[in-house]
Design a protein around this motif. Structure first.
Motif, PDB file in Angstrom:
ATOM      1  N   ILE A 105       0.840  -1.200   0.000  1.00 57.51           N
ATOM      2  CA  ILE A 105       0.000   0.000   0.000  1.00 57.51           C
ATOM      3  C   ILE A 105       0.876   1.251   0.000  1.00 57.51           C
ATOM      4  O   ILE A 105       0.612   2.218  -0.718  1.00 57.51           O
ATOM      5  CB  ILE A 105      -0.948  -0.007   1.221  1.00 57.51           C
ATOM      6  N   ARG A 106       1.921   1.197   0.783  1.00 59.06           N
ATOM      7  CA  ARG A 106       2.831   2.353   0.866  1.00 59.06           C
ATOM      8  C   ARG A 106       3.500   2.616  -0.482  1.00 59.06           C
ATOM      9  O   ARG A 106       3.577   3.762  -0.942  1.00 59.06           O
ATOM     10  CB  ARG A 106       3.874   2.084   1.948  1.00 59.06           C
ATOM     11  N   ASP A 107       3.970   1.554  -1.128  1.00 57.54           N
ATOM     12  CA  ASP A 107       4.653   1.682  -2.414  1.00 57.54           C
ATOM     13  C   ASP A 107       3.731   2.215  -3.504  1.00 57.54           C
ATOM     14  O   ASP A 107       4.160   2.967  -4.387  1.00 57.54           O
ATOM     15  CB  ASP A 107       5.228   0.333  -2.851  1.00 57.54           C
ATOM     16  N   LYS A 108       2.464   1.798  -3.460  1.00 60.46           N
ATOM     17  CA  LYS A 108       1.524   2.168  -4.526  1.00 60.46           C
ATOM     18  C   LYS A 108       0.784   3.477  -4.235  1.00 60.46           C
ATOM     19  O   LYS A 108      -0.017   3.927  -5.052  1.00 60.46           O
ATOM     20  CB  LYS A 108       0.496   1.042  -4.711  1.00 60.46           C
ATOM     21  N   ASN A 109       1.036   4.069  -3.067  1.00 62.67           N
ATOM     22  CA  ASN A 109       0.322   5.296  -2.695  1.00 62.67           C
ATOM     23  C   ASN A 109       1.291   6.408  -2.299  1.00 62.67           C
ATOM     24  O   ASN A 109       1.079   7.119  -1.305  1.00 62.67           O
ATOM     25  CB  ASN A 109      -0.661   5.014  -1.546  1.00 62.67           C
ATOM     26  N   ASN A 110       2.352   6.517  -3.086  1.00 54.81           N
ATOM     27  CA  ASN A 110       3.318   7.609  -2.911  1.00 54.81           C
ATOM     28  C   ASN A 110       3.895   7.673  -1.501  1.00 54.81           C
ATOM     29  O   ASN A 110       4.083   8.763  -0.939  1.00 54.81           O
ATOM     30  CB  ASN A 110       2.659   8.956  -3.252  1.00 54.81           C
ATOM     31  N   GLY A 111       4.155   6.504  -0.932  1.00 56.31           N
ATOM     32  CA  GLY A 111       4.807   6.458   0.369  1.00 56.31           C
ATOM     33  C   GLY A 111       3.939   6.822   1.545  1.00 56.31           C
ATOM     34  O   GLY A 111       4.434   7.149   2.629  1.00 56.31           O
ATOM     35  N   VAL A 112       2.604   6.770   1.379  1.00 56.53           N
ATOM     36  CA  VAL A 112       1.696   7.129   2.462  1.00 56.53           C
ATOM     37  C   VAL A 112       1.953   6.249   3.683  1.00 56.53           C
ATOM     38  O   VAL A 112       2.149   5.035   3.562  1.00 56.53           O
ATOM     39  CB  VAL A 112       0.229   7.008   2.002  1.00 56.53           C
ATOM     40  N   LEU A 113       2.006   6.850   4.862  1.00 49.85           N
ATOM     41  CA  LEU A 113       2.331   6.108   6.083  1.00 49.85           C
ATOM     42  C   LEU A 113       1.119   5.364   6.648  1.00 49.85           C
ATOM     43  O   LEU A 113       1.241   4.241   7.136  1.00 49.85           O
ATOM     44  CB  LEU A 113       2.881   7.072   7.144  1.00 49.85           C
ATOM     45  N   ILE A 114      -0.025   6.007   6.605  1.00 51.52           N
ATOM     46  CA  ILE A 114      -1.250   5.393   7.121  1.00 51.52           C
ATOM     47  C   ILE A 114      -2.104   4.978   5.923  1.00 51.52           C
ATOM     48  O   ILE A 114      -2.464   5.832   5.098  1.00 51.52           O
ATOM     49  CB  ILE A 114      -2.048   6.370   8.009  1.00 51.52           C
ATOM     50  N   PRO A 115      -2.444   3.685   5.787  1.00 51.44           N
ATOM     51  CA  PRO A 115      -3.275   3.250   4.659  1.00 51.44           C
ATOM     52  C   PRO A 115      -4.553   4.079   4.582  1.00 51.44           C
ATOM     53  O   PRO A 115      -5.168   4.394   5.613  1.00 51.44           O
ATOM     54  CB  PRO A 115      -3.575   1.791   4.996  1.00 51.44           C
ATOM     55  N   PRO A 116      -4.970   4.463   3.372  1.00 54.01           N
ATOM     56  CA  PRO A 116      -6.179   5.283   3.224  1.00 54.01           C
ATOM     57  C   PRO A 116      -7.402   4.722   3.938  1.00 54.01           C
ATOM     58  O   PRO A 116      -8.187   5.485   4.503  1.00 54.01           O
ATOM     59  CB  PRO A 116      -6.379   5.318   1.702  1.00 54.01           C
TER      60      PRO A 116
END
Length: 453
Positions: free
Chosen positions: A261-272
């Motif tokens: 999830i982090r890799d596919k969401n620009n490094g987002v720390l908390i999953p959407p």
């Protein structure tokens, strides 16, 4: 009438497969004409027939799957047999409770009144939330079955608070004995409760309702199921076709790792999914009584998961029910390939009950601080929110203890199988410590990139 039905029963081919129900008992008009005493006799006859047909399948000691071994347990005398298991949640976020008849010892070795008390003791921990029961009928015999009077007393003991939140009762491998008992109890059972009952002829049918791979199934029940399927097919049991896993979508949110999830969401720390459900619940759900204890419409949850997995926006305002994002959050945590508290920490978590009470917070702190940073950041974010929920427990009735009962099984589980009944106590204690002592446990480690609700 009794003689007529018994004669027709005796004329049946003994090799008729399980799924072909005996016509003598499929006619509700015939059944309604039989007195209760005759029905009781018929039930005994049918149970004896079951025993004769299953003579080569006598339950063995191996059936006692992960029985309670803690001799200090208040119902150790009953719990040690492994009759009852609690194994996480079903596909719809409801606690899953399993009763295995094949684990019941002969009646002279088990106090059935104590069994009833143990059932209530276990259910009391979960009946405030929606829950599901799976009953494995195979293995019930004349030698270990409770009396009809006991069944009546049990049904009366389980008053509205137990029946209201029971959302489904799956009876696996039912026989005519079950159908007759059901007819005996029909005058006592409400139509609404009756609609919750589902007969399951084969274990594979449970896949439509439960996470079968995490379901606790006694070995003897599995062998019995194989025999039934072999009998119906006239050969070896057919293998259950499981489609090969598809590669996840780039937008996938459920059933993929935090790193993915982090890799596919620009490094987002908390999953959407986590940030959006927590944000909504923080605004709308903190004062909702029983938040995280209710389930939601199955199709609705599937639809929302699909939206997330396709990368489409989800607006929880449209659903008008704070329990929907609550279920979505639990579902996300439950479907992580590896739980937030990781497989490596599972045994350490279970050891918390061996630690002196005054030292448990510091032990819990050390365990949590050993987590890799991505897991630690998400766990801290989640527990910070759960601590907020517990602070409003006067309104929402969700203390740290109640939240632990809901989230413990969603934060940690063993690498193989599911969380067993014996593991629930230490798992819940550990989770309660996380929530209640959030500021102590998470206060020292503050990653520069951390996010809090």
């Amino acid at each position: 009438m009794l003689k007529l039905l018994w004669k027709s029963c005796n004329n049946l081919d003994n090799n008729v497969s399980f799924s072909r129900q005996r016509t003598a008992f499929s006619n509700p008009v015939q059944m309604s004409m039989i007195s209760e005493n005759d029905l009781e006799q018929l039930a005994e006859i049918e149970l004896q027939r079951d025993e004769e047909e299953q003579e080569e399948e006598r339950p063995t000691a191996s059936t006692r799957n992960d029985a309670i071994t803690d001799t200090s347990h208040p119902y150790y005398d009953v719990a040690r047999h492994g009759i009852l298991q609690v194994t996480g949640d079903d596909n719809y976020g409801r606690k899953l409770i399993i009763f295995s008849s094949c684990c019941m010892p002969p009646s002279h070795q088990l106090n059935h009144q104590r069994l009833l008390e143990y059932l209530k003791y276990t259910l009391d921990q979960y009946v405030e939330s929606d829950y599901t029961v799976v009953y494995y009928h195979y293995g019930l015999r004349s030698s270990n079955k409770p009396s009809l009077r006991w069944l009546r007393d049990a049904y009366k003991e389980f008053d509205r608070k137990y029946k209201k939140n029971l959302k489904a009762l799956y009876v696996v491998h039912p026989t005519n004995f079950i159908k007759i008992i059901w007819n005996i109890f029909k005058p006592l059972i409400s139509h609404k409760f009756g609609k919750k009952l589902t007969y399951v002829n084969y274990l594979a049918e449970l896949r439509d309702h439960l996470d079968y791979d995490q379901l606790i199934v006694p070995p003897d029940v599995k062998r019995h199921d194989e025999k039934l399927r072999a009998s119906q097919k006239g050969g070896l049991p057919p293998s259950v076709r499981v489609p090969p896993p598809r590669p996840p979508l780039p937008t996938q949110q459920f059933g993929v790792s935090l790193q993915y999830i982090r890799d596919k969401n620009n490094g987002v720390l908390i999953p959407p999914v986590v940030s959006e459900t927590v944000s909504y619940l923080q605004q709308k759900g903190l004062h909702t009584e029983g938040i995280f204890r209710r389930s939601a419409r199955v199709q609705l949850i599937k639809d929302i998961k699909k939206l997330y997995n396709l990368g489409k926006p989800v607006n929880f305002e449209e659903y008008g029910d704070v329990h929907v994002p609550a279920v979505i959050l639990k579902t996300f945590l439950r479907e992580l390939p590896e739980p937030l508290l990781t497989f490596a920490l599972y045994d350490h978590i279970l050891d918390i009950t061996r630690v002196e009470s005054c030292l448990r917070v510091s032990r819990c702190k050390r365990i949590v601080e050993s987590l890799a940073e991505p897991n630690y950041i998400v766990l801290k974010y989640l527990v910070c929110f759960l601590n907020m929920v517990s602070q409003k427990n006067v309104h929402n009735k969700m203390s740290s203890s109640n939240l632990a009962c809901v989230f413990g099984v969603n934060l940690a589980r063993p690498p193989q199988g599911s969380v067993s009944l014996s593991a629930l106590t230490p798992l819940n204690i550990f989770t309660e410590l996380l929530v209640e002592h959030y500021h102590i446990i998470f206060g020292c480690r503050n990653p520069a990139s951390q996010v809090l609700p």
